[in-house]
Structures are given as C-alpha cells and as structure tokens.
Motif scaffolding. Structure first.
Motif, PDB file in Angstrom:
ATOM      1  N   ASP A  79      14.322  15.280 -16.297  1.00 31.87           N
ATOM      2  CA  ASP A  79      13.774  15.830 -17.539  1.00 31.87           C
ATOM      3  C   ASP A  79      13.011  17.121 -17.302  1.00 31.87           C
ATOM      4  OD1 ASP A  79      14.845  13.752 -18.985  1.00 31.87           O
ATOM      5  OD2 ASP A  79      12.960  12.601 -19.072  1.00 31.87           O
ATOM      6  N   LYS A  80      12.269  17.216 -16.179  1.00 27.50           N
ATOM      7  CA  LYS A  80      11.447  18.390 -15.887  1.00 27.50           C
ATOM      8  C   LYS A  80      12.228  19.514 -15.221  1.00 27.50           C
ATOM      9  CE  LYS A  80       7.120  15.927 -15.265  1.00 27.50           C
ATOM     10  NZ  LYS A  80       6.106  15.521 -14.287  1.00 27.50           N
ATOM     11  N   GLU A  81      13.066  19.179 -14.243  1.00 30.49           N
ATOM     12  CA  GLU A  81      13.679  20.185 -13.378  1.00 30.49           C
ATOM     13  C   GLU A  81      15.183  20.322 -13.534  1.00 30.49           C
ATOM     14  OE1 GLU A  81      12.539  19.062  -9.448  1.00 30.49           O
ATOM     15  OE2 GLU A  81      10.444  18.816 -10.025  1.00 30.49           O
ATOM     16  N   GLY A  82      15.802  19.463 -14.281  1.00 31.13           N
ATOM     17  CA  GLY A  82      17.246  19.520 -14.443  1.00 31.13           C
ATOM     18  C   GLY A  82      17.955  18.732 -13.358  1.00 31.13           C
ATOM     19  N   ALA A  83      19.157  19.168 -13.022  1.00 29.74           N
ATOM     20  CA  ALA A  83      20.016  18.416 -12.105  1.00 29.74           C
ATOM     21  C   ALA A  83      19.440  18.274 -10.702  1.00 29.74           C
ATOM     22  CB  ALA A  83      21.387  19.078 -12.026  1.00 29.74           C
TER      23      ALA A  83
END
Length: 117
Positions: A79-83
């Motif tokens: 959710d915060k940093e992506g993949a």
C-alpha cells in the motif's frame, strides 16, 4: 476473560501441532513451516485478523501469528511503496522479533555453553 480466551486459543493451536507430531510422519520442521504458511493464508483470506482481535496473544504468539505478521507487513508495504513492498514488507514487519530472537539465542548460547552431542 481475555486471558482465558488467549490461553484456550493458544493451547488449541499448540494441541494441533502436538497431534500432528504424534499422529503423522511429518517432521517438526515441516509442521512449523505449515503453521507459518497457514498464518499467511488465513491472513490473506481475512480469517486471522478477527482471531487475533478475539484471542490476543493466544493467536499472535504461535508461529501462525508470525505468518500473519509477515502477510500484514507485505500488505502494508504494498500500500505504501507499491510492488517493491512484496519483497520488503515481510522482513520489515518482523525485523524486531527476528533480531531479538537472534540476539537472545546468541546470549543464551554464550551463557549456557552448550556441548555437542
């Protein structure tokens, strides 16, 4: 009442592990790994979070709770940093516990002076 539920749920999880050790030919390492994977799977389908809210430490302390912690860490990191959170989230969320386990194990080994069998 909270302590009673924690005791009963934690005891039930331990009982499941003991029955698997006694009644199957699975090695303890496979059973422990299965508990971690079960925690991840139950967390992914949304069943472990209500259990932790109900039982508290009775659900978070066993190895299935470690799997839940890692799954939750991955979810938060994505959710915060992506993949990239898929790779970093699990260890980031469990870093304090893993670090404490390493340091305390080393300390216990130095204090007790274990001998080879």
């Amino acid at each position: 009442m909270q302590f009673l539920w924690a005791f009963l749920v934690g005891g039930a999880l331990c009982l499941i592990g003991q029955v698997l050790i006694d009644r199957t030919s699975l090695t303890p390492a496979r059973i422990l790994t299965g508990f971690v994977v079960a925690g991840v799977v139950l967390s992914a389908i949304g069943l472990y979070e209500p259990l932790t809210e109900f039982a508290g430490a009775g659900a978070t302390v066993p190895l299935s709770g470690f799997g839940h912690l890692m799954a939750q860490g991955v979810r938060d990191a994505v959710d915060k940093e992506g993949a990239i959170g898929i790779l970093t989230g699990a260890l980031s969320s469990a870093a304090a516990g893993i670090g404490a386990a390493v340091v305390l194990s080393l300390t216990a080994g130095l204090i007790s002076r274990p001998k080879e069998k």
